[in-house]
Design an enzyme around this catalytic site. Sequence first.
Site, PDB file in Angstrom:
ATOM      1  N   ASP A   1       0.825  -1.211   0.000  1.00 51.22           N
ATOM      2  CA  ASP A   1       0.000   0.000   0.000  1.00 51.22           C
ATOM      3  C   ASP A   1       0.859   1.262   0.000  1.00 51.22           C
ATOM      4  O   ASP A   1       0.615   2.209  -0.746  1.00 51.22           O
ATOM      5  CB  ASP A   1      -0.920  -0.016   1.228  1.00 51.22           C
ATOM      6  CG  ASP A   1      -2.319   0.473   0.893  1.00 51.22           C
ATOM      7  OD1 ASP A   1      -2.621   0.627  -0.302  1.00 51.22           O
ATOM      8  OD2 ASP A   1      -3.117   0.682   1.812  1.00 51.22           O
TER       9      ASP A   1
ATOM     10  N   ASP B   1      -8.884  -2.615   2.017  1.00 51.52           N
ATOM     11  CA  ASP B   1      -8.752  -2.030   3.354  1.00 51.52           C
ATOM     12  C   ASP B   1      -9.756  -2.624   4.337  1.00 51.52           C
ATOM     13  O   ASP B   1      -9.668  -2.374   5.543  1.00 51.52           O
ATOM     14  CB  ASP B   1      -8.934  -0.514   3.280  1.00 51.52           C
ATOM     15  CG  ASP B   1      -7.886   0.133   2.383  1.00 51.52           C
ATOM     16  OD1 ASP B   1      -6.781  -0.424   2.294  1.00 51.52           O
ATOM     17  OD2 ASP B   1      -8.186   1.165   1.771  1.00 51.52           O
TER      18      ASP B   1
END
Length: 541
Positions: free
Chosen positions: A389, A442
């Site tokens: 990420d 997420d």
Amino acid sequence: MGFKGGVFFCCFCLIFAVFLLSSSLVIGGDIVHHDDVAPKRPGCNNNFVLVKIPTWVHGNEVTEFVGIGARFGPTLESKEKRANQTRLAFADPTDCCSKPKNKLTGEAILVHRGNCSFTRKAKVAEAAGASAIIIINNQTELFKMVCEPDEPDVDIGIPAVMLPQDAGTSLIEFLRNSSTVYVQLYSPKRPTVDVAEVFLWLMAVATILCASYWSAWSAREAAIEQDKFLKDGSDDYGGKEVTHSGGVLDISTTSALLFVVVASCFLIMLYKLMSFWFIEVLVVLFCIGGVEGLQTCLVALLSCFRWFERAHESVIKVPLLGPVSYLSLAISPFCLAFAVMWAVFRRVSFAWIGQDILGIVLIITVLQIIRVPNLKVGTVLLTCAFFYDIFWVFVSKWLFHKSVMIEVARGDNSGEDGIPMLLKIPRMFDPWGGYSIIGFGDIILPGLVVAFSLRYDWLCNKSLRAGYFLWTMIAYGLGLFVTYVALNLMDGHGQPALLYIVPCTLGTFLLLGKKRGDLKHLWTKGEPDRPCPHIRLQSTE
């Protein structure tokens, strides 16, 4: 769902979980653009802000354009009611590199880009009596207007705004067809607290909560059945290894390590091939997953009611799919119609509701089917996702000159309002509109670890406070909250949510396990396939 169909969907969902990892972003254009590359010095140190330019022709508001403010000049008014309506005039000569022939008495002057610097145009316009200068770009994009590197300190007293080429052409047409065109220049600020982010936080937490309890309930029922089987003294068991039911897929350490490689390849492919037709392919894939997820969740929900028990237990063999319950067959047309309706009308203002419904049921189903068997796998998976990420949101800017993750999430160059694999809610009370979003990854990736914690607690008969689920769930909520705080502190620039979620969630789980002396068991063995020896589970039948 038959065994073959279940395995196929497990693999499909695993691919989804890999390539749909997106950071928590704000879609619709950041209104403040910080730029450390463009030169800064006294009189030339403004932030680049988006500017609203409502336009009136013969006293009637006809349209509103969006431009970008320059590095130089005074800052613009943020309140619409305080911004003055100013008459618009077209420069003669049109480049405004020399004194205009037309007499100006406080008008906003419209000029073309080129032939001299931006600051020279602004100085000439100010000296001629203009109250503002609007520069038309020679392309359809916006361009950041800066001072020249060798230019002395700049002292410009009128605001300068750049408009894209198509907007400038429209203004020129208005001026040619009418003698009275007025504009208003202001740059409204976003509200301090975005209500949409509060609802997104609740949606993400509630989704993991529902998925975790469903996963734990299924694991407990399977453990009860296995315990009954062993207590019956069946000779068939012998010393056979205990396995999960056919509809569950455990992630291995190897697959967790491969996550970064596979996910990165998918992300680069999305970035390079981003176009209208490619978004259409993603829409089809999203609808397929959404239909399967909606059907799975509805069947599980309806089968809890007595009226649907018989339809759920009665099955029929369907070619290619195998045994399918009558309840699944009855629900399938509705699920298919729902997904098709969303795909057809996904550009309408309320289509986000359908997208969120399909997204939530897909996430819940993925978390029900794909499981982390122990904390070792969960740690490897989240650690890889953590660096993944960060790299694709921040580091990729140096390699690709743009944040790859943000570009993909926004669906830039596709003509669409972002990729469909996101939960999103319109930003409320925001003069700029747009959406607040959160990527599936997420929720799914930390959700796998949170769901594991609840299965472990239930199978080991731990109370809520003595277990791990409550604290990992709180940690996830805290991590997501910190993400949105960072998002607002960074003026809406996309943030890698796992940068904040992983340390909170995984760190809490590891520290608590170490403190309680369970870390070795959690790390290697994970959740028991049978109830703990000192536990006697009661069947729900």
